[in-house]
Design an enzyme around this catalytic site. Structure first.
Site, PDB file in Angstrom:
ATOM      1  N   GLU A  15       0.823  -1.213   0.000  1.00  0.00           N
ATOM      2  CA  GLU A  15       0.000   0.000   0.000  1.00  0.00           C
ATOM      3  C   GLU A  15       0.859   1.267   0.000  1.00  0.00           C
ATOM      4  OE1 GLU A  15      -3.839  -0.182   2.241  1.00  0.00           O
ATOM      5  OE2 GLU A  15      -2.890  -1.912   3.192  1.00  0.00           O
ATOM      6  N   SER A 185      -7.064  -1.713   1.286  1.00  0.00           N
ATOM      7  CA  SER A 185      -7.206  -1.175  -0.070  1.00  0.00           C
ATOM      8  C   SER A 185      -7.613  -2.225  -1.089  1.00  0.00           C
ATOM      9  CB  SER A 185      -5.910  -0.480  -0.520  1.00  0.00           C
ATOM     10  OG  SER A 185      -5.618   0.618   0.297  1.00  0.00           O
ATOM     11  N   SER A 319     -11.163  10.245  -0.518  1.00  0.00           N
ATOM     12  CA  SER A 319     -11.412   9.338   0.600  1.00  0.00           C
ATOM     13  C   SER A 319     -12.679   9.718   1.350  1.00  0.00           C
ATOM     14  CB  SER A 319     -10.225   9.349   1.565  1.00  0.00           C
ATOM     15  OG  SER A 319      -9.044   8.918   0.920  1.00  0.00           O
TER      16      SER A 319
END
Length: 358
Positions: A15, A185, A319
């Site tokens: 990530e 993710s 986000s």
């Protein structure tokens, strides 16, 4: 004097790129009148380094990547700790490392040993929330509904693949999802509709972790809630992404420009408050402090299942976590970061009252 703020980003994790995107947005939002800011880049190999000169204006991912002086992690960490992080004055650390070697309690343990305040969850909560198999045990103990699942270690798979496949088919069935236990993710996750896909999904997951979970598919909506705070946490209004993807994978989350946020999510009467209450219960059951995002499934029959807790949700412009707070109580992005720093300092002060001698 301004508080010294050390922002950790990058990391030895798949990530890594997500962390860089988060760091660009967070660093660009910080108030340099209040904080003396020191970016600290952690390479893919685990070496720590800082830009010799940096400006928070017009930041890009490329400008945040630094070549380390030392390629040995121990030497590089030693240089950072004895250099910029050893300067006198008030200080706080803001870890923005997603996934393994950052979100899993490892960095948090180092910061505890250094006795410095840091944003986000502590060692235990970080480790629990990143490990999906352990988190599911905590949720079960707390009596919070979740979909049927099966946890498996690589040695079990290597020893008797047929037995695991039969167990998964009997107890979970198809469609199902295979996930590495300790990643976020949606990396390494596969949706499987038959045995061939299940075998391929298991192999894919084990390439990222030595433990995985297999979950029954819950057909419906994914509802998210942002939680913030230490002893008395608060939950935001729920939100959801509107999309047409059967499987909301990494590319869907970060590459699809058509994604739209619905905040607050349109929910039946009474369900919004129930979701907020359950989010806080799950947060406290894991011992979370600072922040977390709690994700739920709402299936077609109206049943609610807790999917997972993300102890370090993304903070990019796309986000959900910061936007949920802005639409809940008007908290801006920069105000949210400062609130989280305040929670970190408050928790640290409380810990200084603990006695370590008789």
């Amino acid at each position: 004097m301004r508080t010294k703020l050390y922002v950790l980003y990058g990391g030895k994790s798949v990530e890594h790129e997500v962390s860089l995107k988060t760091a660009v947005t967070v660093l660009g939002s910080l108030d340099e009148r209040r904080f003396e800011i020191y970016p600290v880049y952690i390479t893919r190999d685990g070496s720590w380094c800082t830009p010799e000169q940096h400006t928070l204006k017009d930041l890009t991912v490329e400008r945040l990547i630094v070549q380390p002086k030392f390629h040995d992690p121990a030497a590089s960490i030693g240089e950072i700790l004895s250099g910029v992080m050893a300067m006198p004055g008030d200080k706080v650390v803001l870890p923005l490392i997603h996934g393994s070697n950052g979100e899993d309690g490892t960095v948090q343990g180092l910061l505890e040993l250094l006795n410095v305040p840091y944003v986000g969850n502590g060692v235990l909560a970080s480790a629990l929330t990143l490990d999906k198999a352990m988190s599911k045990q905590v949720l079960a103990q707390a009596g919070i509904r979740q979909t049927e699942y099966l946890a498996c270690r690589y040695e079990e798979w290597r020893t008797d693949q047929k037995a695991l496949l039969l167990q998964a088919e009997d107890s979970i069935g198809y469609p199902c999802y295979v996930k590495p236990a300790s990643l976020g993710s949606s990396i390494g996750i596969s949706r499987c509709t038959n045995r061939g896909e299940l075998i391929a999904g298991i192999r894919e997951a084990f390439s990222y972790d030595k433990k995985l979970v297999i979950e029954r598919e819950a057909i419906g909506r994914e509802i998210q809630v942002a939680v913030i705070g230490n002893d008395k946490p608060l939950a935001s209004l729920p939100g959801e992404f509107i999309h047409d993807h059967l499987f909301f994978d990494y590319e869907s989350k970060y590459m699809d420009k058509r994604l739209a946020m619905s905040i607050p999510a349109e929910l039946p009467d009474g369900l919004t408050q129930r979701i907020r209450t359950l989010a806080i219960q799950a947060y406290q059951a894991h011992g979370c402090e600072g922040l977390a995002r709690v994700d739920f499934f709402l299936d077609e029959a109206g049943q609610l299942y807790l999917n997972e807790i993300n102890a370090l949700p993304g903070f990019t412009n796309f986000s959900m976590y910061p936007v949920m707070w802005e639409r809940t109580d008007g908290t801006s992005y920069s105000e949210l970061i400062e609130q989280l720093i305040g929670y970190a300092i408050s928790r640290h002060k409380d810990k200084q009252t603990i006695q370590y001698r008789k």
